[in-house]
Design a protein around this motif. Sequence first.
Motif, PDB file in Angstrom:
ATOM      1  N   GLU A 210       4.800 -12.447   3.684  1.00  0.00           N
ATOM      2  CA  GLU A 210       4.574 -11.258   4.488  1.00  0.00           C
ATOM      3  C   GLU A 210       5.812 -10.355   4.497  1.00  0.00           C
ATOM      4  O   GLU A 210       5.710  -9.136   4.377  1.00  0.00           O
ATOM      5  N   TRP A 211       6.995 -10.976   4.625  1.00  0.00           N
ATOM      6  CA  TRP A 211       8.229 -10.193   4.652  1.00  0.00           C
ATOM      7  C   TRP A 211       8.457  -9.501   3.306  1.00  0.00           C
ATOM      8  O   TRP A 211       8.849  -8.329   3.265  1.00  0.00           O
ATOM      9  N   ASN A 212       8.206 -10.195   2.216  1.00  0.00           N
ATOM     10  CA  ASN A 212       8.407  -9.590   0.892  1.00  0.00           C
ATOM     11  C   ASN A 212       7.476  -8.403   0.688  1.00  0.00           C
ATOM     12  O   ASN A 212       7.874  -7.367   0.149  1.00  0.00           O
ATOM     13  N   HIS A 213       6.218  -8.562   1.118  1.00  0.00           N
ATOM     14  CA  HIS A 213       5.274  -7.464   0.956  1.00  0.00           C
ATOM     15  C   HIS A 213       5.635  -6.292   1.867  1.00  0.00           C
ATOM     16  O   HIS A 213       5.546  -5.126   1.462  1.00  0.00           O
ATOM     17  N   ALA A 214       6.061  -6.592   3.099  1.00  0.00           N
ATOM     18  CA  ALA A 214       6.480  -5.527   4.014  1.00  0.00           C
ATOM     19  C   ALA A 214       7.672  -4.766   3.447  1.00  0.00           C
ATOM     20  O   ALA A 214       7.753  -3.538   3.553  1.00  0.00           O
ATOM     21  N   SER A 215       8.607  -5.481   2.829  1.00  0.00           N
ATOM     22  CA  SER A 215       9.766  -4.833   2.211  1.00  0.00           C
ATOM     23  C   SER A 215       9.338  -3.917   1.075  1.00  0.00           C
ATOM     24  O   SER A 215       9.879  -2.830   0.885  1.00  0.00           O
ATOM     25  N   GLN A 216       8.347  -4.359   0.295  1.00  0.00           N
ATOM     26  CA  GLN A 216       7.836  -3.532  -0.795  1.00  0.00           C
ATOM     27  C   GLN A 216       7.204  -2.245  -0.263  1.00  0.00           C
ATOM     28  O   GLN A 216       7.426  -1.163  -0.803  1.00  0.00           O
ATOM     29  N   VAL A 217       6.425  -2.361   0.812  1.00  0.00           N
ATOM     30  CA  VAL A 217       5.791  -1.179   1.403  1.00  0.00           C
ATOM     31  C   VAL A 217       6.847  -0.225   1.946  1.00  0.00           C
ATOM     32  O   VAL A 217       6.761   0.994   1.759  1.00  0.00           O
ATOM     33  N   ARG A 218       7.871  -0.759   2.611  1.00  0.00           N
ATOM     34  CA  ARG A 218       8.931   0.102   3.142  1.00  0.00           C
ATOM     35  C   ARG A 218       9.658   0.825   2.011  1.00  0.00           C
ATOM     36  O   ARG A 218      10.053   1.991   2.140  1.00  0.00           O
ATOM     37  N   GLY A 219       9.844   0.146   0.874  1.00  0.00           N
ATOM     38  CA  GLY A 219      10.461   0.788  -0.281  1.00  0.00           C
ATOM     39  C   GLY A 219       9.614   1.918  -0.823  1.00  0.00           C
ATOM     40  O   GLY A 219      10.127   2.975  -1.223  1.00  0.00           O
ATOM     41  N   GLN A 220       8.289   1.724  -0.830  1.00  0.00           N
ATOM     42  CA  GLN A 220       7.392   2.788  -1.278  1.00  0.00           C
ATOM     43  C   GLN A 220       7.486   3.995  -0.353  1.00  0.00           C
ATOM     44  O   GLN A 220       7.445   5.141  -0.811  1.00  0.00           O
ATOM     45  N   ILE A 221       7.612   3.750   0.945  1.00  0.00           N
ATOM     46  CA  ILE A 221       7.725   4.841   1.909  1.00  0.00           C
ATOM     47  C   ILE A 221       8.977   5.659   1.633  1.00  0.00           C
ATOM     48  O   ILE A 221       8.952   6.898   1.649  1.00  0.00           O
ATOM     49  N   ARG A 222      10.107   4.989   1.344  1.00  0.00           N
ATOM     50  CA  ARG A 222      11.356   5.716   1.078  1.00  0.00           C
ATOM     51  C   ARG A 222      11.232   6.573  -0.174  1.00  0.00           C
ATOM     52  O   ARG A 222      11.742   7.695  -0.235  1.00  0.00           O
ATOM     53  N   ILE A 223      10.551   6.062  -1.196  1.00  0.00           N
ATOM     54  CA  ILE A 223      10.353   6.842  -2.423  1.00  0.00           C
ATOM     55  C   ILE A 223       9.509   8.073  -2.138  1.00  0.00           C
ATOM     56  O   ILE A 223       9.808   9.175  -2.602  1.00  0.00           O
ATOM     57  N   LEU A 224       8.455   7.902  -1.363  1.00  0.00           N
ATOM     58  CA  LEU A 224       7.585   9.025  -1.041  1.00  0.00           C
ATOM     59  C   LEU A 224       8.316  10.090  -0.232  1.00  0.00           C
ATOM     60  O   LEU A 224       8.103  11.288  -0.432  1.00  0.00           O
ATOM     61  N   GLU A 225       9.194   9.665   0.671  1.00  0.00           N
ATOM     62  CA  GLU A 225       9.938  10.635   1.460  1.00  0.00           C
ATOM     63  C   GLU A 225      10.831  11.492   0.579  1.00  0.00           C
ATOM     64  O   GLU A 225      11.069  12.672   0.871  1.00  0.00           O
ATOM     65  N   GLN A 226      11.329  10.935  -0.508  1.00  0.00           N
ATOM     66  CA  GLN A 226      12.135  11.707  -1.439  1.00  0.00           C
ATOM     67  C   GLN A 226      11.302  12.752  -2.170  1.00  0.00           C
ATOM     68  O   GLN A 226      11.837  13.745  -2.669  1.00  0.00           O
ATOM     69  N   LEU A 227      10.004  12.559  -2.240  1.00  0.00           N
ATOM     70  CA  LEU A 227       9.102  13.513  -2.887  1.00  0.00           C
ATOM     71  C   LEU A 227       8.569  14.552  -1.909  1.00  0.00           C
ATOM     72  O   LEU A 227       7.768  15.403  -2.285  1.00  0.00           O
ATOM     73  N   GLY A 228       9.009  14.499  -0.654  1.00  0.00           N
ATOM     74  CA  GLY A 228       8.499  15.437   0.332  1.00  0.00           C
ATOM     75  C   GLY A 228       7.241  14.961   1.007  1.00  0.00           C
ATOM     76  O   GLY A 228       6.491  15.768   1.559  1.00  0.00           O
ATOM     77  N   ILE A 229       6.984  13.658   0.983  1.00  0.00           N
ATOM     78  CA  ILE A 229       5.802  13.083   1.620  1.00  0.00           C
ATOM     79  C   ILE A 229       6.269  12.275   2.827  1.00  0.00           C
ATOM     80  O   ILE A 229       7.006  11.309   2.694  1.00  0.00           O
ATOM     81  N   GLU A 230       5.837  12.679   4.008  1.00  0.00           N
ATOM     82  CA  GLU A 230       6.352  12.121   5.251  1.00  0.00           C
ATOM     83  C   GLU A 230       5.346  11.179   5.890  1.00  0.00           C
ATOM     84  O   GLU A 230       4.167  11.498   6.000  1.00  0.00           O
ATOM     85  N   ASP A 231       5.824  10.016   6.308  1.00  0.00           N
ATOM     86  CA  ASP A 231       4.992   9.037   7.001  1.00  0.00           C
ATOM     87  C   ASP A 231       5.014   9.365   8.494  1.00  0.00           C
ATOM     88  O   ASP A 231       5.968   9.041   9.205  1.00  0.00           O
ATOM     89  N   LEU A 232       3.972  10.026   8.980  1.00  0.00           N
ATOM     90  CA  LEU A 232       3.911  10.417  10.385  1.00  0.00           C
ATOM     91  C   LEU A 232       3.829   9.214  11.304  1.00  0.00           C
ATOM     92  O   LEU A 232       4.373   9.229  12.417  1.00  0.00           O
ATOM     93  N   THR A 233       3.134   8.170  10.849  1.00  0.00           N
ATOM     94  CA  THR A 233       2.976   6.985  11.685  1.00  0.00           C
ATOM     95  C   THR A 233       4.319   6.305  11.913  1.00  0.00           C
ATOM     96  O   THR A 233       4.653   5.908  13.031  1.00  0.00           O
ATOM     97  N   GLN A 234       5.102   6.168  10.856  1.00  0.00           N
ATOM     98  CA  GLN A 234       6.417   5.557  10.993  1.00  0.00           C
ATOM     99  C   GLN A 234       7.330   6.430  11.838  1.00  0.00           C
ATOM    100  O   GLN A 234       8.111   5.931  12.647  1.00  0.00           O
ATOM    101  N   GLY A 235       7.230   7.766  11.675  1.00  0.00           N
ATOM    102  CA  GLY A 235       8.042   8.666  12.474  1.00  0.00           C
ATOM    103  C   GLY A 235       7.708   8.579  13.952  1.00  0.00           C
ATOM    104  O   GLY A 235       8.596   8.619  14.813  1.00  0.00           O
TER     105      GLY A 235
END
Length: 281
Positions: A29-54
């Motif tokens: 579960e931790w490894n998969h959660a880390s992967q998802v968090r990494g995807q979120i950081r990549i998307l933020e660099q593209l101008g895609i914002e995670d409103l739920t996390q914010g």
Amino acid sequence: MPNTRENPSRQVFTIQELFQDRKKLRRDEWNHASQVRGQIRILEQLGIEDLTQGAFAGRFRQPVGLRREVREIETVLIQRFANTPLIHGVNGPGKSTLPLKLAFRIVNGQCNAALRRHRLMRLDLSLLTAGAGMRGELEERLKAYFQLVDENPHIITVIDECQRLVGNHLYESEIIHCLKTRLGSGRYKMILITDAANINLLTEDAAIMGRVILVEMTPPDERRTLRLFKNGIGPELESHYKIRLPMDLVSEAYRLSEETMPYDRAQPSRTIKLIDYAMAA
């Protein structure tokens, strides 16, 4: 916690589970959660914002009011086929605030049960195209985002100023193709937002209108505006200026703003601007 022993890659985290302490998660579960968090950081660099996390991290002020409108949005999102709300109306009532309101409802567990493990990703078309000097660059950015959406059906894409999709803008063909393909499938959830001045551009596109449900945002009357001030906006202004704000003054400001302020924006924006200016003077 969702059961992921058979296929950990299919796990869908709530926002609380995704960012909670490592000791509370199994290794897979931790490894998969880390992967998802990494995807979120990549998307933020593209101008895609995670409103739920914010919303979960406290980066946004929680909106007040809009309960009726956000419930209508939830009803559309859980439909099987035409599950894309198109929010439109005059400027001022809070069209762009609705997705943020939904994000807080997801974080607080107040939304429809079918949406509690969903994430809201705001796709900024201006930032997405910024710096994409070549056609292939934009295609790669879109591919990166929609690949994540394909792998995570619990993502809801939010697109403000969606009239840009049908205008004569840079690379519109790639964006339109990606979005219309997903709108037509019914498997992807989106929230589209535009204003009253541009809704006609979208209604002329039969392919888009056949896939969305119109949700009109109307300005609140005096009673609803007073309730907004009483339940959130008023106390926030009082805390900021260290001045008491009686409701009878809010009522008078509402009437005055209706008579004197420009008509490019509607309530409650007019009353908020007038009172904010008066308290700062």
